[in-house]
Design an enzyme around this catalytic site. Structure first.
Site, PDB file in Angstrom:
ATOM      1  N   PHE A  40     -23.604  16.695  -1.828  1.00 42.29           N
ATOM      2  CA  PHE A  40     -24.172  15.349  -1.939  1.00 42.29           C
ATOM      3  C   PHE A  40     -23.745  14.515  -0.740  1.00 42.29           C
ATOM      4  O   PHE A  40     -22.564  14.248  -0.544  1.00 42.29           O
ATOM      5  CB  PHE A  40     -23.723  14.665  -3.235  1.00 42.29           C
ATOM      6  CG  PHE A  40     -24.507  13.417  -3.527  1.00 42.29           C
ATOM      7  CD1 PHE A  40     -25.695  13.482  -4.237  1.00 42.29           C
ATOM      8  CD2 PHE A  40     -24.084  12.180  -3.067  1.00 42.29           C
ATOM      9  CE1 PHE A  40     -26.448  12.333  -4.496  1.00 42.29           C
ATOM     10  CE2 PHE A  40     -24.826  11.030  -3.311  1.00 42.29           C
ATOM     11  CZ  PHE A  40     -26.008  11.115  -4.030  1.00 42.29           C
ATOM     12  N   ASP A  62     -17.219  14.818   5.100  1.00 36.73           N
ATOM     13  CA  ASP A  62     -17.717  13.657   4.354  1.00 36.73           C
ATOM     14  C   ASP A  62     -16.642  13.220   3.361  1.00 36.73           C
ATOM     15  O   ASP A  62     -16.363  13.911   2.386  1.00 36.73           O
ATOM     16  CB  ASP A  62     -19.026  14.050   3.644  1.00 36.73           C
ATOM     17  CG  ASP A  62     -19.651  12.891   2.867  1.00 36.73           C
ATOM     18  OD1 ASP A  62     -18.944  11.896   2.610  1.00 36.73           O
ATOM     19  OD2 ASP A  62     -20.840  12.994   2.502  1.00 36.73           O
ATOM     20  N   LYS A  68     -17.654   3.709  -0.097  1.00 40.31           N
ATOM     21  CA  LYS A  68     -17.045   3.496  -1.427  1.00 40.31           C
ATOM     22  C   LYS A  68     -15.709   2.741  -1.375  1.00 40.31           C
ATOM     23  O   LYS A  68     -15.689   1.528  -1.270  1.00 40.31           O
ATOM     24  CB  LYS A  68     -16.891   4.828  -2.158  1.00 40.31           C
ATOM     25  CG  LYS A  68     -18.238   5.444  -2.564  1.00 40.31           C
ATOM     26  CD  LYS A  68     -18.061   6.640  -3.451  1.00 40.31           C
ATOM     27  CE  LYS A  68     -19.360   7.300  -3.823  1.00 40.31           C
ATOM     28  NZ  LYS A  68     -19.958   6.843  -5.051  1.00 40.31           N
TER      29      LYS A  68
HETATM   30  C1  LIG Z   1     -19.742  12.532  -0.621  1.00 40.01           C
HETATM   31  C2  LIG Z   1     -20.778  11.447  -0.642  1.00 40.01           C
HETATM   32  N1  LIG Z   1     -21.477  11.198   0.473  1.00 40.01           N
HETATM   33  C3  LIG Z   1     -22.405  10.222   0.502  1.00 40.01           C
HETATM   34  C4  LIG Z   1     -22.672   9.451  -0.607  1.00 40.01           C
HETATM   35  C5  LIG Z   1     -23.704   8.363  -0.553  1.00 40.01           C
HETATM   36  O1  LIG Z   1     -23.099   7.117  -0.659  1.00 40.01           O
HETATM   37  P1  LIG Z   1     -23.944   5.817  -1.076  1.00 40.01           P
HETATM   38  O2  LIG Z   1     -24.337   5.990  -2.502  1.00 40.01           O
HETATM   39  O3  LIG Z   1     -22.996   4.688  -0.832  1.00 40.01           O
HETATM   40  O4  LIG Z   1     -25.116   5.741  -0.184  1.00 40.01           O
HETATM   41  C6  LIG Z   1     -21.953   9.677  -1.787  1.00 40.01           C
HETATM   42  C7  LIG Z   1     -22.219   8.876  -2.992  1.00 40.01           C
HETATM   43  O5  LIG Z   1     -21.886   9.218  -4.096  1.00 40.01           O
HETATM   44  C8  LIG Z   1     -20.981  10.700  -1.811  1.00 40.01           C
HETATM   45  O6  LIG Z   1     -20.285  10.964  -2.909  1.00 40.01           O
END
Ligand SMILES: Cc1ncc(COP(=O)(O)O)c(C=O)c1O
Length: 388
Positions: free
Chosen positions: A128, A213, A242
C-alpha cells in the site's frame, strides 16, 4: 441522507471530541481509540503542545506560497535531516503525495545522470503506497486498481519474501525498489533487518535506489524514529506522512544528496506542501517524538503490550494465530475473518481497525498510558472468550 460520496464503508458512529487516547460521542460515550486516525494522531487527541503550536501559528500566518522562504519549513527540514540519513526534505500534504514524489525523485535522478530509460520501480504485490493513480499501480493490488485503467506502466511486482522473483525482476531498466518497511494495510508484515540489509546490498550492486515507505511505520511508531533504524541501512528516499503531523495533514519525502541533484527548480511543486501552519505543528511533533526518552518509553510500553498479547494468544491458541509488528504498530492475526471480532471490541468501547490476512490492527497513540493498555488487554481478553 448523506451527500458524501459512497467510497467509504463508514460505521454508524460519530465523535464530538477527543482527549489523549480517548474519543467521545456527543452523548458522552467514551471509546479507547487504538486506531488514532490510522497511526496519524501520534500524540493522541488534543495534545496541549500541539494545540499551543496550532493556536500560535493560526494567529501569525497560515499560508504563503513556496515562491518564498518559509522559515518554519526550514526549521522542520533541519530537524529531520539532523535526526536521519537524509540531506534534503521535500514537503507534501499526505502519504500518497509523498510516495508519488518519491517515485518522481527516483526517476528524475536517473534522467539527470543520462539514464532516462532506467525508470521502472519494483514493489511488493498487494502493498500500500496510497490512492493516486500511480500509487495504486505501485501497490499492485487488483482490488485497488480495478476500473481505473489504463494501467500505469513502470511497476514490477514480487510477493512478500520471494527473493528469487525480486532478483529476476531486476533489469537495466530498474530505477528503484520501493517497499514499506512494515506492511501496514497488507497485514503488519515486518521486513526483517537482515532482509533490509540484503536489499541495500542488492541495490548497491545493481545501481538502483532503495525507497523505504515509512508513511505508516515511521516517526516513532516502532519505538525507533524509523522502522529501519535498527538495521543501520541507509535508504536513498523515504516518504513519510501520518505521524509527523500528529493529526494535521502533512507529508514529506526525505532524500540523500545523490538523488536530490535531479530535483532542480521546477521539477516538482505543491501549493499547500510545507505551509507554515503544518510546519509549525510538525516541528512540535518532532520536538516531542525525536527525544530518546520518549522513544524508550514507546519501547517499554510496547514490550509490555506485546508480552501480554502473547499471553492472551497462548490462552486462545485456536483463535489467535500470531501477534505481529513492532512498537505500537501491532497486528493480532486470527485464524478466521476478523470483522466480528473488531465489531465486538468496538461494542466494548475499544476501537481497532482491520488489515489484510485476518489481522486486527492496534495503533495506540505513542504516549499511551500503561493503564490504558491494561484496559485494552481486558477488553481483548473478554472478546476472545466470546469468540473462542
Ligand atoms: C505505507 C503507506 N504509504 C502511503 C499511504 C498513503 O497515505 P495517505 O492516505 O496519507 O495518502 C499510506 C496510508 O495508509 C500508507 O500506509
Amino acid at each position: 441522507m448523506t451527500y458524501l460520496a459512497k467510497n467509504y464503508n463508514r460505521k454508524k458512529l460519530a465523535f464530538a471530541k477527543g482527549k489523549g487516547s480517548y474519543l467521545f460521542t456527543s452523548a458522552g460515550t467514551k471509546y479507547l481509540d487504538f486506531i488514532q486516525g490510522i497511526a496519524v494522531n501520534s500524540l493522541g487527541h488534543a495534545h496541549p503542545r500541539l494545540i499551543k503550536a496550532l493556536n500560535y501559528q493560526s494567529k501569525k500566518l497560515w499560508h504563503v506560497s513556496n515562491a518564498f522562504i518559509i522559515p518554519e519549513g526550514e526549521e522542520l527540514a533541519k530537524k529531520l535531516v539532523k535526526k536521519t540519513f537524509a540531506d534534503y526534505v521535500l514537503f507534501q500534504n499526505s502519504g500518497t503525495e509523498a510516495t508519488e514524489a518519491a517515485i518522481k525523485i527516483a526517476r528524475r535522478y536517473f534522467f539527470s545522470i543520462g539514464k532516462p530509460k532506467k525508470n521502472r520501480i519494483i514493489c511488493i504485490k498487494n502493498s500500500f503506497h496510497g490512492r493516486t493513480i500511480a500509487a495504486i499501480y505501485a501497490s499492485g493490488s487488483k482490488k485497488m486498481t480495478e476500473g481505473f485503467g489504463p494501467k500505469v506502466q513502470g511497476f514490477d511486482h514480487f510477493n512478500f519474501g520471494d527473493h528469487k522473483k525480486l532478483k529476476k525482476l531486476i533489469t537495466k531498466k530498474t530505477a528503484a525498489i520501493m517497499v514499506e518497511t512494515i506492511m501496514g494495510e497488507g497485514g503488519i508484515k515486518v521486513i526483517p533487518d537482515w532482509c533490509l540489509k540484503g536489499l541495500r546490498r542488492l541495490c548497491n550492486k545493481k545501481n538502483i535506489l532503495l525507497i523505504l515507505d515509512e508513511v505508516q511505520c515511521g516517526i516513532g511508531r516502532t519505538g525507533d524514529f524509523f522502522a529501519f533504524d535498527k538495521s543501520k541501512v541507509k535508504p536513498d528516499i523515504v516518504p513519510i506522512a501520518k505521524g509527523i503531523g500528529g493529526g494535521f495533514p502533512l507529508g514529506a519525502v526525505l532524500m540523500n544528496k545523490k538523488v536530490a541533484k535531479g530535483m532542480v527548480a521546477g521539477t516538482h511543486g505543491s501549493t499547500f506542501g510545507g505551509n507554515p501552519l503544518a510546519m509549525k505543528i510538525g516541528n512540535e511533533v518532532m520536538n516531542v517524538i525525536s527525544k530518546k526518552s520518549f522513544l524508550n518509553n514507546v519501547k517499554k510500553n510496547s514490550n509490555y503490550f506485546f508480552n501480554q498479547l502473547n499471553k492472551i494468544k497462548e490462552k486462545f491458541p485456536k483463535l489467535i494465530k500470531e501477534v505481529r509488528g513492532k512498537g505500537f504498530l501491532i497486528g493480532l492475526q486470527l485464524y478466521k475473518d476478523q470483522t466480528n471480532f473488531i465489531r465486538d471490541l468496538m461494542k466494548n468501547k475499544l476501537l481497532t481497525i482491520r488489515a489484510a490476512e485476518n489481522v486486527i490492527r492496534i495503533l495506540p497513540p505513542l504516549n499511551v498510558k500503561k493503564k490504558e493498555i491494561k484496559q485494552a488487554l481486558k477488553i481483548i481478553n473478554k472478546v476472545c472468550l466470546q469468540h473462542k
